[in-house]
Structures are given as structure tokens and as C-alpha cells.
Design a protein around this motif. Structure first.
Motif, PDB file in Angstrom:
ATOM      1  N   ALA A 159     -24.809   9.960 -50.758  1.00 43.65           N
ATOM      2  CA  ALA A 159     -25.765   8.969 -50.245  1.00 43.65           C
ATOM      3  C   ALA A 159     -25.046   7.672 -49.877  1.00 43.65           C
ATOM      4  N   GLY A 160     -24.043   7.308 -50.682  1.00 42.33           N
ATOM      5  CA  GLY A 160     -23.299   6.088 -50.405  1.00 42.33           C
ATOM      6  C   GLY A 160     -22.563   6.147 -49.074  1.00 42.33           C
ATOM      7  N   TRP A 161     -21.898   7.278 -48.822  1.00 43.61           N
ATOM      8  CA  TRP A 161     -21.189   7.437 -47.553  1.00 43.61           C
ATOM      9  C   TRP A 161     -22.157   7.422 -46.366  1.00 43.61           C
ATOM     10  N   ILE A 162     -23.284   8.087 -46.524  1.00 40.08           N
ATOM     11  CA  ILE A 162     -24.274   8.116 -45.429  1.00 40.08           C
ATOM     12  C   ILE A 162     -24.778   6.714 -45.124  1.00 40.08           C
ATOM     13  N   LEU A 163     -25.138   5.962 -46.156  1.00 42.51           N
ATOM     14  CA  LEU A 163     -25.645   4.603 -45.947  1.00 42.51           C
ATOM     15  C   LEU A 163     -24.564   3.673 -45.415  1.00 42.51           C
ATOM     16  N   TYR A 164     -23.346   3.836 -45.933  1.00 43.34           N
ATOM     17  CA  TYR A 164     -22.231   3.015 -45.437  1.00 43.34           C
ATOM     18  C   TYR A 164     -21.982   3.256 -43.956  1.00 43.34           C
ATOM     19  N   LEU A 165     -21.930   4.526 -43.548  1.00 42.44           N
ATOM     20  CA  LEU A 165     -21.696   4.840 -42.136  1.00 42.44           C
ATOM     21  C   LEU A 165     -22.862   4.381 -41.264  1.00 42.44           C
ATOM     22  N   ALA A 166     -24.074   4.473 -41.791  1.00 44.02           N
ATOM     23  CA  ALA A 166     -25.240   3.977 -41.047  1.00 44.02           C
ATOM     24  C   ALA A 166     -25.142   2.470 -40.853  1.00 44.02           C
ATOM     25  N   ALA A 171     -25.397   7.152 -28.067  1.00 45.01           N
ATOM     26  CA  ALA A 171     -24.641   8.292 -28.584  1.00 45.01           C
ATOM     27  C   ALA A 171     -23.145   8.048 -28.461  1.00 45.01           C
ATOM     28  N   GLY A 172     -22.712   7.474 -27.348  1.00 41.15           N
ATOM     29  CA  GLY A 172     -21.305   7.134 -27.175  1.00 41.15           C
ATOM     30  C   GLY A 172     -20.850   6.073 -28.161  1.00 41.15           C
ATOM     31  N   GLN A 173     -21.695   5.084 -28.412  1.00 41.33           N
ATOM     32  CA  GLN A 173     -21.359   4.035 -29.375  1.00 41.33           C
ATOM     33  C   GLN A 173     -21.240   4.595 -30.783  1.00 41.33           C
ATOM     34  N   VAL A 174     -22.140   5.497 -31.125  1.00 38.42           N
ATOM     35  CA  VAL A 174     -22.088   6.129 -32.446  1.00 38.42           C
ATOM     36  C   VAL A 174     -20.811   6.966 -32.591  1.00 38.42           C
ATOM     37  N   ALA A 175     -20.432   7.653 -31.515  1.00 39.24           N
ATOM     38  CA  ALA A 175     -19.222   8.486 -31.546  1.00 39.24           C
ATOM     39  C   ALA A 175     -17.961   7.654 -31.757  1.00 39.24           C
ATOM     40  N   VAL A 176     -18.017   6.375 -31.434  1.00 37.16           N
ATOM     41  CA  VAL A 176     -16.879   5.479 -31.655  1.00 37.16           C
ATOM     42  C   VAL A 176     -16.925   4.855 -33.041  1.00 37.16           C
ATOM     43  N   THR A 177     -18.106   4.419 -33.476  1.00 33.08           N
ATOM     44  CA  THR A 177     -18.205   3.657 -34.723  1.00 33.08           C
ATOM     45  C   THR A 177     -18.110   4.537 -35.971  1.00 33.08           C
ATOM     46  N   VAL A 178     -18.580   5.768 -35.913  1.00 32.21           N
ATOM     47  CA  VAL A 178     -18.517   6.631 -37.101  1.00 32.21           C
ATOM     48  C   VAL A 178     -17.068   6.925 -37.507  1.00 32.21           C
ATOM     49  N   PRO A 179     -16.186   7.360 -36.579  1.00 34.66           N
ATOM     50  CA  PRO A 179     -14.776   7.534 -36.975  1.00 34.66           C
ATOM     51  C   PRO A 179     -14.148   6.235 -37.470  1.00 34.66           C
ATOM     52  N   PHE A 180     -14.516   5.117 -36.848  1.00 33.57           N
ATOM     53  CA  PHE A 180     -14.032   3.819 -37.314  1.00 33.57           C
ATOM     54  C   PHE A 180     -14.394   3.612 -38.779  1.00 33.57           C
ATOM     55  N   GLY A 181     -15.677   3.873 -39.115  1.00 33.46           N
ATOM     56  CA  GLY A 181     -16.121   3.678 -40.484  1.00 33.46           C
ATOM     57  C   GLY A 181     -15.420   4.583 -41.467  1.00 33.46           C
ATOM     58  N   ILE A 182     -15.184   5.835 -41.074  1.00 37.09           N
ATOM     59  CA  ILE A 182     -14.510   6.785 -41.971  1.00 37.09           C
ATOM     60  C   ILE A 182     -13.070   6.351 -42.247  1.00 37.09           C
ATOM     61  N   GLN A 206      -0.717  -0.881 -51.163  1.00 36.86           N
ATOM     62  CA  GLN A 206      -0.159  -0.819 -52.513  1.00 36.86           C
ATOM     63  C   GLN A 206      -1.027  -1.526 -53.543  1.00 36.86           C
ATOM     64  N   PHE A 207      -1.960  -2.362 -53.062  1.00 31.85           N
ATOM     65  CA  PHE A 207      -2.881  -3.052 -53.972  1.00 31.85           C
ATOM     66  C   PHE A 207      -4.237  -2.358 -54.014  1.00 31.85           C
ATOM     67  N   ASP A 208      -4.304  -1.142 -53.461  1.00 33.43           N
ATOM     68  CA  ASP A 208      -5.520  -0.321 -53.431  1.00 33.43           C
ATOM     69  C   ASP A 208      -6.624  -0.964 -52.587  1.00 33.43           C
ATOM     70  N   GLN A 209      -6.226  -1.718 -51.574  1.00 34.74           N
ATOM     71  CA  GLN A 209      -7.188  -2.348 -50.668  1.00 34.74           C
ATOM     72  C   GLN A 209      -7.308  -1.503 -49.399  1.00 34.74           C
ATOM     73  N   THR A 210      -8.528  -1.132 -49.057  1.00 36.29           N
ATOM     74  CA  THR A 210      -8.791  -0.407 -47.814  1.00 36.29           C
ATOM     75  C   THR A 210      -9.238  -1.406 -46.752  1.00 36.29           C
ATOM     76  N   PRO A 211      -9.122  -1.047 -45.461  1.00 34.61           N
ATOM     77  CA  PRO A 211      -9.527  -1.994 -44.408  1.00 34.61           C
ATOM     78  C   PRO A 211     -10.964  -2.499 -44.560  1.00 34.61           C
ATOM     79  N   ALA A 212     -11.901  -1.600 -44.826  1.00 35.69           N
ATOM     80  CA  ALA A 212     -13.291  -1.994 -45.050  1.00 35.69           C
ATOM     81  C   ALA A 212     -13.640  -1.766 -46.513  1.00 35.69           C
ATOM     82  N   SER A 213     -14.862  -2.071 -46.887  1.00 36.33           N
ATOM     83  CA  SER A 213     -15.298  -1.847 -48.258  1.00 36.33           C
ATOM     84  C   SER A 213     -16.716  -1.285 -48.251  1.00 36.33           C
ATOM     85  N   PRO A 214     -17.102  -0.565 -49.298  1.00 40.49           N
ATOM     86  CA  PRO A 214     -18.445   0.027 -49.367  1.00 40.49           C
ATOM     87  C   PRO A 214     -19.486  -0.951 -49.895  1.00 40.49           C
ATOM     88  N   TYR A 215     -19.387  -2.202 -49.484  1.00 37.44           N
ATOM     89  CA  TYR A 215     -20.337  -3.223 -49.898  1.00 37.44           C
ATOM     90  C   TYR A 215     -20.838  -3.980 -48.668  1.00 37.44           C
TER      91      TYR A 215
END
Length: 370
Positions: free
Chosen positions: A167-174, A120-131, A139-148
Motif C-alpha cells: 500500500a505504501g508503494w502504491i500511494l507513494y507512486l500515486a 498516459a504518457g506523463q504517467v509512463a515517465v513519472t512512475v519509473p522516476f518514482g521507482i 553510503q549514508f543510506d540516503q535515497t534520492p526521494a523519500s516515502p514521506y
């Protein structure tokens, strides 16, 4: 380059020369290692480790942050969201490990947080990270992570958002959560012998520093002026140089810490250290977009938890028989008569071979596109 070298040097000096100061404080506070009773019986040599200062991971966590900030300042490379996300995973998962360690020391019991509370503690750290990682475009429209899902780079056919935004956000965060939880727990399981996890992590995170630096040299910035071949081979990583700096700082901190953690250890990293290592590896894999490649680069950290899973499956299938004398696998080797130093050094060799192989495949993939 000045930032990278300075960060590594400062963090190395911090942990190498200041660890004795921290150890005096740890002894004063009573932060001594607690040994599990069954291991005392089956591995008598572990009895001598009781009372050794633990929670030493706090040392290289602080050393990494100091080295990173100094390196950024010296090289006039301000911290980026990507570098801060790596720090978030390192500190956040390290904090979960710290709570676990502190409960053990306080209660003088081997068990700290229960398994589900730890997750539960690990999830509480990784979910905000993913968001956060899927926001803050440059400026090149690059985000730190990608939905792939990625191997050497994003795989276009394996995109989460093709299933719809929700569904994409849920699967990405999972997916991000799975990577964070898996690596933080796998490094935690691997940390069973003096210096093994620290030495292996030097190879793994060092490989990721090389990968990030290569991505910086082959970035997709100014794509309008690039040739078709260059566009095919470039990497859309948002802040590759900053990722190289933070990972180099982490490696420097680990090298200095290993001086005191090598057999016979003067200090143990504890769960705070092993989970912080897992957090850095997970963050680097996600932010460099090499998530599946991490299975090879960080393969040494899969051996331990893999042996635990095999042991349990074999035990259930055979109704009580054991595949290994004891799991994780390094304890099996101990009971087979291997010395601790032999196991540790050979695991370092395996870590180096796997990390170099991962970097090699990464480079070959780039060559195939040029």
C-alpha cells in the motif's frame, strides 16, 4: 561552485548563440505554430503568431544537458542519480510534449494528443522516476526521494510505508505521479503568451537551485560528529550539490532562450518546452523534499490552471455563466484590454515574489531549528 557557474554559463551561451541555427532548421522542417480558431476570433493579435517556429523547448533541453555535463566535468563532480533523474523528467515529459507538438504541426490542427493519451504518457515517465528515486542509497543510506510527504523537509507523521509495503508503494507512486502530471500540465496551461512561462520558470527553478545549494551547505553527512542542534537542522538530501548544478544549468538555458522568446517571440517553446519545465519543477520538489512548499515557490504556475477549474465549476453551477471572459486567466486580462507585455511582466513579478517568499519561508524554518 565551479561546476555550478560553468554549467549555467555554458547552457546560457548555448541557447543564446545557437538558437538562430536551430530556428533555420525549424523553418526548413516546417515547424510553425498552429493557432486555435476560437482564439483567432476573440484575440485577433494572435493571428500574427501563426507560423512562428515552435518546439523551441528542444533547444533549452539540449542546452541544459550540455551545460550540466560540461559543468560536472570542469568541476570534477561526476553526474549523480539525482541529477540524472531530473534529466529523465525533463526529457521524458518533454518527449510527450514533442509528440503533441509534432502531431499539431504535421496535421496543421490545434489539437495533438488527446487529454488521456497525454496523461498516459506523463504517467509512463513519472512512475519509473518514482521507482528509481526510492532506490540507489548512498553510503549514508540516503535515497534520492523519500516515502514521506514533505514541506520544508520530510514530515515524519506523513509516511506512506506506515500503511504497509504494498500500500505504501502504491500511494507513494500515486503521489509522485500526481506531482509530475500536475506540474507538467500547469506549466503547459501557463505557456500562453510570449516569454511568460520561460521568465516565470527562471524565478522558480532559480529558487530551487538556491534551496538545493543551501541543503548542500547544511547536509547531514558525518552525522555522528554533529551536535544535536546541527542534526535537527541538517537536510538528508542525497545529492544536493548536483541538484543545484542541474537546476542552475536549466536556468541558464532558459535565460538564453528568453532572449529569443520575449515579446515579440522569434520562437515558441511549445508543449515540449512547457512540459519539460514542469518536469524539472516536479523533480526538484520531490528530490529536495519540499513538495508542498512547491505550491508557493511555483505558485505562478497554479494561477492559469486554477482559473480554468474555477471557470468550469462556475459555468456548471450557474448553468452557463462565465466567471472570466476567457480562461486561462491571462487571456481574460487580454480581453480586458491589457497588453501582452504588461501581462507577461506582471506575471514575472508575481513569479519572483512567490519564489522569494518560498525561499524565505524555507530559510526561516531552518532558523527555527538552529
Amino acid at each position: 561552485m565551479r561546476s555550478l557557474l560553468t554549467a549555467a554559463a555554458i547552457s546560457l551561451a548555448f541557447t543564446l548563440f545557437l538558437t538562430p541555427v536551430f530556428l533555420r532548421l525549424f523553418r526548413k522542417w516546417g515547424w510553425g505554430q498552429v493557432i486555435r480558431t476560437p482564439e483567432d476570433i476573440r484575440n485577433p493579435n494572435h493571428q500574427t503568431k501563426r507560423g512562428t517556429p515552435t518546439m523551441g523547448g528542444t533547444i533549452f533541453i539540449v542546452g541544459t544537458i550540455v551545460g550540466y555535463l560540461v559543468g560536472c566535468y570542469v568541476g570534477n563532480n561526476p553526474p549523480t542519480i539525482s541529477g540524472l533523474l531530473v534529466i529523465w523528467m525533463m526529457v521524458g515529459l518533454g518527449a510527450v510534449g514533442f509528440i503533441d507538438d509534432y502531431m499539431k504541426v504535421r496535421q496543421q490542427k490545434f489539437m495533438g494528443l488527446s487529454g488521456w493519451r497525454k496523461v498516459a504518457g506523463q504517467v509512463a515517465v513519472t512512475v519509473p522516476f518514482g521507482i528509481v528515486a526510492l532506490n540507489f542509497p548512498n553510503q549514508f543510506d540516503q535515497t534520492p526521494a523519500s516515502p514521506y510527504i514533505s514541506v520544508f523537509r520530510d514530515v515524519p507523521a506523513l509516511g506512506f510505508m506506515t500503511l504497509g509495503l504494498i500500500a505504501g508503494w502504491i500511494l507513494y507512486l500515486a503521489w509522485v505521479t500526481f506531482i509530475g502530471v500536475a506540474f507538467s500540465n500547469s506549466t503547459n496551461v501557463t505557456d500562453g503568451l510570449d516569454g511568460m512561462a520561460a521568465g516565470a520558470a527562471i524565478f522558480v527553478v532559480g529558487a530551487y537551485s538556491l534551496i538545493a545549494f543551501w541543503q548542500f551547505n547544511q547536509a547531514c553527512w558525518g552525522s555522528d560528529a554533529l551536535s544535536a542542534a546541527a542534526k535537527a537542522a541538517c537536510y538528508p538530501t542525497r545529492d544536493p550539490f548536483d541538484l543545484a548544478i542541474i537546476s542552475a544549468s536549466f536556468v541558464g538555458a532558459l535565460v538564453g532562450f528568453l532572449w529569443w522568446n520575449a515579446p515579440k517571440a522569434k520562437v515558441f517553446m511549445g508543449d515540449v518546452g512547457s512540459m519539460a519545465i514542469g518536469g524539472v519543477i516536479a523533480a526538484m520538489a520531490i528530490l529536495t523534499r519540499t513538495e508542498l512548499l512547491a505550491v508557493l515557490v511555483a505558485g505562478v504556475f497554479i494561477i492559469g490552471p486554477g482559473s480554468v477549474i474555477l471557470q468550469r465549476l462556475y459555468f456548471k453551477i450557474t448553468r452557463g455563466k462565465r466567471l472570466f471572459l476567457m480562461s486561462p486567466f491571462h487571456h481574460h486580462l487580454e480581453l480586458r484590454g491589457w497588453s501582452e507585455v504588461t501581462i507577461v511582466v506582471r506575471m514575472w513579478i508575481i513569479a519572483g515574489l512567490l519564489a522569494v517568499s518560498g525561499v524565505g519561508f524555507f530559510y526561516v524554518e531552518w532558523l527555527s531549528r538552529t
